[in-house]
Design a protein around this motif. Structure first.
Motif, PDB file in Angstrom:
ATOM      1  N   ARG A  28      29.565  46.291  37.477  1.00  0.00           N
ATOM      2  CA  ARG A  28      28.376  47.184  36.694  1.00  0.00           C
ATOM      3  C   ARG A  28      27.071  47.258  37.244  1.00  0.00           C
ATOM      4  NH1 ARG A  28      27.633  49.136  31.228  1.00  0.00           N
ATOM      5  NH2 ARG A  28      29.828  49.670  31.437  1.00  0.00           N
ATOM      6  N   LEU A  29      26.476  46.139  37.976  1.00  0.00           N
ATOM      7  CA  LEU A  29      25.240  45.815  38.641  1.00  0.00           C
ATOM      8  C   LEU A  29      25.516  46.264  40.066  1.00  0.00           C
ATOM      9  CD1 LEU A  29      24.144  42.882  36.399  1.00  0.00           C
ATOM     10  CD2 LEU A  29      23.545  45.517  36.166  1.00  0.00           C
ATOM     11  N   GLY A  30      26.593  46.530  40.548  1.00  0.00           N
ATOM     12  CA  GLY A  30      26.609  46.595  42.013  1.00  0.00           C
ATOM     13  C   GLY A  30      26.473  45.560  42.830  1.00  0.00           C
ATOM     14  N   LEU A  31      26.822  44.265  42.589  1.00  0.00           N
ATOM     15  CA  LEU A  31      26.579  43.015  43.244  1.00  0.00           C
ATOM     16  C   LEU A  31      27.622  42.498  43.887  1.00  0.00           C
ATOM     17  CD1 LEU A  31      24.703  41.239  40.242  1.00  0.00           C
ATOM     18  CD2 LEU A  31      23.567  42.454  41.978  1.00  0.00           C
ATOM     19  N   GLY A  32      27.405  41.996  45.104  1.00  0.00           N
ATOM     20  CA  GLY A  32      28.459  41.507  45.825  1.00  0.00           C
ATOM     21  C   GLY A  32      28.965  42.355  47.058  1.00  0.00           C
ATOM     22  N   ARG A  33      29.727  41.819  48.047  1.00  0.00           N
ATOM     23  CA  ARG A  33      30.198  42.666  49.053  1.00  0.00           C
ATOM     24  C   ARG A  33      31.444  43.334  48.590  1.00  0.00           C
ATOM     25  NH1 ARG A  33      29.892  38.317  53.313  1.00  0.00           N
ATOM     26  NH2 ARG A  33      31.453  37.054  51.546  1.00  0.00           N
ATOM     27  N   ASP A  34      32.157  42.799  47.949  1.00  0.00           N
ATOM     28  CA  ASP A  34      33.396  43.422  47.385  1.00  0.00           C
ATOM     29  C   ASP A  34      33.700  43.201  45.852  1.00  0.00           C
ATOM     30  OD1 ASP A  34      36.072  44.594  47.252  1.00  0.00           O
ATOM     31  OD2 ASP A  34      37.088  43.031  48.201  1.00  0.00           O
ATOM     32  N   GLN A  35      33.268  44.286  45.159  1.00  0.00           N
ATOM     33  CA  GLN A  35      33.452  44.326  43.757  1.00  0.00           C
ATOM     34  C   GLN A  35      34.743  44.480  43.274  1.00  0.00           C
ATOM     35  OE1 GLN A  35      30.377  47.165  42.967  1.00  0.00           O
ATOM     36  NE2 GLN A  35      28.790  46.160  43.972  1.00  0.00           N
ATOM     37  N   LEU A  36      35.542  44.958  44.136  1.00  0.00           N
ATOM     38  CA  LEU A  36      37.161  45.117  43.537  1.00  0.00           C
ATOM     39  C   LEU A  36      37.793  43.734  43.740  1.00  0.00           C
ATOM     40  CD1 LEU A  36      37.954  48.691  45.023  1.00  0.00           C
ATOM     41  CD2 LEU A  36      37.161  47.987  42.602  1.00  0.00           C
ATOM     42  N   LYS A  61      47.735  45.738  34.561  1.00  0.00           N
ATOM     43  CA  LYS A  61      47.075  47.043  34.145  1.00  0.00           C
ATOM     44  C   LYS A  61      45.799  46.882  33.576  1.00  0.00           C
ATOM     45  CE  LYS A  61      49.883  49.550  31.936  1.00  0.00           C
ATOM     46  NZ  LYS A  61      51.016  50.318  31.260  1.00  0.00           N
ATOM     47  N   LYS A  62      45.521  45.755  32.916  1.00  0.00           N
ATOM     48  CA  LYS A  62      44.055  45.250  32.330  1.00  0.00           C
ATOM     49  C   LYS A  62      43.343  45.075  33.149  1.00  0.00           C
ATOM     50  CE  LYS A  62      42.076  42.227  28.974  1.00  0.00           C
ATOM     51  NZ  LYS A  62      40.896  42.018  29.648  1.00  0.00           N
ATOM     52  N   ALA A  63      43.568  44.714  34.289  1.00  0.00           N
ATOM     53  CA  ALA A  63      42.465  44.560  35.347  1.00  0.00           C
ATOM     54  C   ALA A  63      41.866  45.739  35.765  1.00  0.00           C
ATOM     55  CB  ALA A  63      43.386  43.530  36.389  1.00  0.00           C
ATOM     56  N   ILE A  64      42.808  46.735  35.706  1.00  0.00           N
ATOM     57  CA  ILE A  64      42.293  48.195  36.376  1.00  0.00           C
ATOM     58  C   ILE A  64      41.313  48.582  35.137  1.00  0.00           C
ATOM     59  CG2 ILE A  64      43.184  50.475  36.705  1.00  0.00           C
ATOM     60  CD1 ILE A  64      45.672  49.176  38.129  1.00  0.00           C
ATOM     61  N   ALA A  65      41.833  48.531  33.676  1.00  0.00           N
ATOM     62  CA  ALA A  65      40.999  48.905  32.490  1.00  0.00           C
ATOM     63  C   ALA A  65      39.886  48.428  32.500  1.00  0.00           C
ATOM     64  CB  ALA A  65      41.891  48.864  31.217  1.00  0.00           C
ATOM     65  N   ASP A  66      39.939  47.181  32.977  1.00  0.00           N
ATOM     66  CA  ASP A  66      38.519  46.184  32.822  1.00  0.00           C
ATOM     67  C   ASP A  66      37.505  47.042  33.965  1.00  0.00           C
ATOM     68  OD1 ASP A  66      39.418  44.659  30.919  1.00  0.00           O
ATOM     69  OD2 ASP A  66      39.869  42.788  32.332  1.00  0.00           O
ATOM     70  N   LEU A 103      42.464  50.356  43.227  1.00  0.00           N
ATOM     71  CA  LEU A 103      43.029  49.308  42.220  1.00  0.00           C
ATOM     72  C   LEU A 103      44.459  49.728  41.963  1.00  0.00           C
ATOM     73  CD1 LEU A 103      40.179  48.166  40.231  1.00  0.00           C
ATOM     74  CD2 LEU A 103      41.445  47.011  42.067  1.00  0.00           C
ATOM     75  N   SER A 104      44.632  51.158  41.617  1.00  0.00           N
ATOM     76  CA  SER A 104      46.065  51.797  41.167  1.00  0.00           C
ATOM     77  C   SER A 104      46.693  51.560  42.409  1.00  0.00           C
ATOM     78  CB  SER A 104      45.863  52.958  40.446  1.00  0.00           C
ATOM     79  OG  SER A 104      45.371  54.050  41.375  1.00  0.00           O
ATOM     80  N   ILE A 105      46.523  52.105  43.658  1.00  0.00           N
ATOM     81  CA  ILE A 105      47.237  52.039  44.830  1.00  0.00           C
ATOM     82  C   ILE A 105      47.680  50.383  45.297  1.00  0.00           C
ATOM     83  CG2 ILE A 105      47.539  52.480  47.173  1.00  0.00           C
ATOM     84  CD1 ILE A 105      45.827  55.019  46.790  1.00  0.00           C
ATOM     85  N   PHE A 106      46.653  49.532  45.107  1.00  0.00           N
ATOM     86  CA  PHE A 106      46.758  48.334  45.401  1.00  0.00           C
ATOM     87  C   PHE A 106      47.821  47.486  44.438  1.00  0.00           C
ATOM     88  CE2 PHE A 106      45.759  43.920  44.666  1.00  0.00           C
ATOM     89  CZ  PHE A 106      45.947  43.201  45.933  1.00  0.00           C
ATOM     90  N   TYR A 107      47.771  48.081  43.221  1.00  0.00           N
ATOM     91  CA  TYR A 107      48.988  47.578  42.083  1.00  0.00           C
ATOM     92  C   TYR A 107      50.264  47.867  42.601  1.00  0.00           C
ATOM     93  CZ  TYR A 107      51.559  47.795  37.656  1.00  0.00           C
ATOM     94  OH  TYR A 107      52.664  47.659  36.678  1.00  0.00           O
ATOM     95  N   CYS A 108      50.676  49.383  43.085  1.00  0.00           N
ATOM     96  CA  CYS A 108      51.802  49.812  43.509  1.00  0.00           C
ATOM     97  C   CYS A 108      52.028  48.875  44.753  1.00  0.00           C
ATOM     98  CB  CYS A 108      51.581  51.233  43.898  1.00  0.00           C
ATOM     99  SG  CYS A 108      51.523  52.254  42.541  1.00  0.00           S
TER     100      CYS A 108
END
Length: 186
Positions: free
Chosen positions: A47-55, A82-87, A101-106
């Motif tokens: 939310r705050l745009g912190l860190g190098r890799d927020q994903l 799926k909750k990780a994507i919703a979060d 994230l959805s492609i990573f899931y697949c």
């Protein structure tokens, strides 16, 4: 309106109490939430745009639940993956992050299916649905951003023949339907 002591609090109740917080009290509350769980930390970083890799924390949760280490008795949980994507969507929900994230899931799910030959129709059905969602997320991106994601989705589609359940046919159908939708919108 006064709620009974037995009624479950709502957001309005929380908001009313927060109005009485001063700046230091609110900062303390956010700090307590931050330290309470890794999910809260991931949410705030995104939310705050912190860190190098927020994903990364969201990807780690997807991997944990969609591609578990069966040798260490970890279990599969499509709903938690799926909750990780919703979060992430609740935290910031940027379209490119949703696509990633959805492609990573697949990709993770196919890796798991290919490595352990799991025979779970509901797992595979969830994978097919996520592939369709991935196509939707990618199609919502500006045309200049789609190419890399589409390449990855095409590679995933080609992996469908290795897992059974008529997977390749399902993925092809979704792929071609998305291509038709894209041509019609141009």
């Amino acid at each position: 309106m006064v709620r009974s002591k037995n009624a479950s609090p709502t957001w309005n109740d929380v908001r009313t109490v927060l109005l009485d917080f001063d700046r230091a009290g609110l900062r303390g509350l956010v700090q307590d939430l931050y330290t309470a769980s890794k999910e809260n930390r991931a949410f705030l970083h995104a939310r705050l745009g912190l860190g190098r890799d927020q994903l990364q924390p969201f990807k780690a949760n997807i991997s944990t639940w969609i591609c578990p280490d069966l040798m260490n008795n970890q279990s599969v949980s499509v709903s938690k993956a799926k909750k990780a994507i919703a979060d992430y969507k609740k935290a910031i929900g940027r379209p490119e992050g949703m696509a990633e994230l959805s492609i990573f899931y697949c990709e993770e799910a196919f890796g798991f299916l290919e490595s352990c030959s799991m025979e779970d129709e509901s797992y595979f059905a969830a994978l097919i649905r996520m592939y369709g969602r991935s196509l939707e997320f990618v199609s919502s991106l500006p045309a200049a951003q789609r190419a890399t994601y589409l390449e990855r989705l095409d590679k995933i589609r080609s992996r469908g023949s290795h897992v059974g359940w008529g997977g390749q046919d399902e993925l092809n159908s979704l792929w071609h339907a998305a291509a038709l939708d894209e041509q019609q919108s141009e």
